[in-house]
Each structure stands twice: as structure tokens, then as C-alpha cells.
Write an enzyme that holds these catalytic residues in place. Structure first.
Site: not given
Ligand code: HPA
Ligand code: ZN
Length: 337
Positions: A194, A197
Site C-alpha cells: 500500500h 493512499e
Molecule cells: N489501507 C491500509 N491498511 C488497510 C486498509 C487500507 O485501505 N484496509 C485494511 N487495512
Molecule cells: Zn487496502
């Protein structure tokens, strides 16, 4: 032209299995396991789902996951999600799971792994949904804890094809986990993370350069750095974008402001995914529907997103082929309408 939302064959590449815990199942599992929730009804659980940012969601998400205790619980959770996949023409799914969320409260890795895996194996045979697992490290915890989790997972290689990085992004850059990801790659795992975001474009660069990821999860903030966009386009590094999640967590104020169409127009390999469907208002079909109407996506855009989802998956080319052929047949049938 009929909307292809429900009938479009597609793959999902960004779904946290713990985020598919519907309020009804949360309440039922709490009862089954003798756990007291801070809510007295399904409606009260739903009413609590108002988030200001990623952290406010994560607080509830980790609390909800406490109802998952036994192998049967993990099986039931995963099976319910896979049924949704079958109903929404999701042919293949690559599922995140967070072992630290469970092991740190005394649930053995083996229990989590076997419950999820048994459901995946049953779904392959019984409902024709293909799948793989991605083990995510919680980035708010230490790199040492992530390394210990990786070591615990080594005997379970096979269905776990990759490792990822999730949880609170800001203040926990990918660089913190460089050694863990080096080890994971040396052990044969693919990598994703990730990034972008809530975090800045620099985190996306770190995920690429230091963690050597095959895909970026979310990545919507890449547009702030033109050199990064150029790199992502040139190397066709996929972004697993989660539209309903981004609006629920206030990354964008409303769907009409989401940059998904801009990302497609820039030539990026974009996919659409549900992230935590039970918390964010929908699964794959609902995410496709939301972007179709708010951003005015055409059926061609939607087919492109579906094609990207198979091409960005970790399926080997020979396994992608039948899905891409099915998609081509689908596209031709759309053109005849
Ligand atoms: N971002 C980061 N961690 C997470 C997310 C997300 O969207 N969903 C579940 N854990
Ligand atoms: Zn996620």
C-alpha cells in the site's frame, strides 16, 4: 447499451479478507464465541461506520476482527466473500490477510491459514473462483515483528504467493521494511505494498525502488509527481485502486472528484477493487457501478479495467489467457447490442 457491471468477468487484486466481515457475521460470530461487542445490534455496527481518515477506520476494523477465533470462523468469512465473487463474476481473486491481527491475540497462524485456505480450495472446485493469498505486514508494528511473521509463514508457501504492507501509512514508509522484503523475495515471494493512499509520492518511489513491488496498492497520489507517473506508465506498474474506500476514508470528498479516469487517461495500468467491502459500501460490482456513474465511464473503459485486472494479476500468462478470451467474447457481444 446494457451495463456490464454484474456480468463483466474480472479479477480482484485488493481485498482484505478481514474487511469482508459483514456486520451480520460480526454479531453472529461474537455470539458464537461468547464475545461482547460495544454494539447491541447490526444497525448499531453499521451506524459506527463513519470515518474521517484511514486511522479512524483501522481502529474499528481491528476491533471487529476480534470476533474471528476459530478455523471455522475464518472459513465462514472467506466462503461468504467467495460467494460474492461468484455472484459478481469475479473469476480470480488475490486476497490479503493480516496474520499479526490474529496471532498477537493468541490465535495460531495455522488456524488462520487453514480456515482461509480450505475455503479457497473449496471455492475453486465448487464455484469456480480461482485465488491466491497475500500476507500483509502491519506497518504500524516493528520491522522485527514483520520478520518474525514472515518466518512463521515460510512453511505455508504455495497458496501464499506474495507479501504486502498495510495499516497506518503516514509515518511508516516502505523503507522501514526493506530488509523484510529482501528476505521475502529471497524466499520466493512476490511483493506489493500500500502506498500513496494517504502517504506522499515518495512512498510509492520507495515501494518500487526498495521493496521492488510488482504492484502498488492504491497509489492515487502518484499524480502529484509527473516523473513518477511517467515511470509507472513506462513500466506499466499496476495500481490497485479502491474507489468506494477512497471516498469513505476521505481521500476524495466525493466520487465525482475521484481521479480514476484521469489515471486511465494518463495511460496507467489501473484496476478497480473493493479493499474492505463490508466497511465501505460494496464489493466489485458496487465499485464499478459507482465509478461508472460518477465519472461517466464508458463500457469500453469498464472492459479495459477488467482486462487490466487479469493482466495485473499474478496468474501466469497461460492461466490469464482463458479469462482474457472470455473478456474478448464479452466485448464482442457488447458491440452487437
Ligand atoms: N489501507 C491500509 N491498511 C488497510 C486498509 C487500507 O485501505 N484496509 C485494511 N487495512
Ligand atoms: Zn487496502
Amino acid at each position: 447499451m446494457r451495463s456490464p457491471l454484474l456480468t463483466l468477468p474480472k479479477a480482484e487484486l485488493h481485498i482484505h479478507i478481514e474487511g469482508s466481515l459483514e456486520p451480520e457475521m460480526m454479531v453472529a460470530l461474537a455470539q458464537r464465541n461468547g464475545i461482547t461487542l460495544p454494539y447491541d445490534s447490526v444497525e448499531a455496527v453499521q451506524a459506527a461506520y463513519q470515518f474521517e481518515n484511514l486511522q479512524s477506520f483501522l481502529d474499528l476494523y481491528y476491533a471487529g476482527a476480534q470476533v474471528l477465533q476459530t478455523e471455522q470462523d475464518f472459513y465462514d468469512l472467506t466462503w461468504a466473500y467467495l460467494q460474492k465473487c461468484a455472484a459478481q463474476q469475479v473469476r480470480h481473486t488475490e486476497i490479503f490477510f493480516d496474520p499479526q491481527t490474529h496471532c498477537d491475540r493468541g490465535i495460531p497462524f495455522e488456524v488462520v491459514h487453514s480456515g482461509i485456505t480450505q475455503a479457497l480450495l473449496d471455492a475453486r472446485v465448487q464455484i469456480g473462483v480461482s485465488s491466491a493469498l497475500i500476507l500483509c505486514f502491519l506497518r504500524h508494528l516493528s520491522a522485527e515483528a514483520a520478520m518474525a511473521t514472515l518466518e512463521q509463514a515460510l512453511p505455508y508457501r504455495g497458496i501464499i504467493i506474495a507479501v504486502g504492507l498495510d495499516s497506518s501509512e503516514l509515518g511508516h514508509p516502505p523503507s522501514k521494511f526493506q530488509a523484510v522484503f529482501d528476505r521475502a523475495r529471497a524466499e520466493g515471494f512476490l511483493t506489493v505494498a500500500h502506498a500513496g493512499e494517504e502517504g506522499p509520492p515518495e512512498y510509492i518511489w520507495e515501494a518500487i525502488r526498495l521493496l521492488k513491488v510488482s504492484r502498488i496498492d492504491h497509489g492515487v497520489r502518484c499524480v502529484e509527481d509527473p516523473a513518477l507517473v511517467e515511470y509507472l506508465v513506462e513500466h506499466q506498474i499496476p495500481l490497485t485502486v479502491c474507489p468506494l474506500s477512497n471516498v469513505k476514508l476521505c481521500v476524495f470528498d466525493e466520487m465525482a472528484q475521484h481521479n480514476l479516469k484521469q489515471l486511465i487517461d494518463l495511460g496507467l495500468c489501473v484496476t478497480v477493487n473493493s479493499d474492505d467491502p463490508a466497511y465501505f459500501g460494496g464489493y466489485m460490482a458496487e465499485n464499478f457501478a459507482a465509478v461508472e456513474s460518477a465519472l461517466g465511464l464508458t463500457p469500453e473503459h469498464l472492459v479495459q479495467l477488467a482486462e487490466n485486472s487479469f493482466k495485473a494479476s499474478f496468474l501466469p500468462p497461460e492461466k490469464q489467457k482463458p479469462y482474457l478470451e472470455e473478456l474478448l467474447t464479452y466485448k464482442t457481444s457488447l458491440e452487437k447490442i
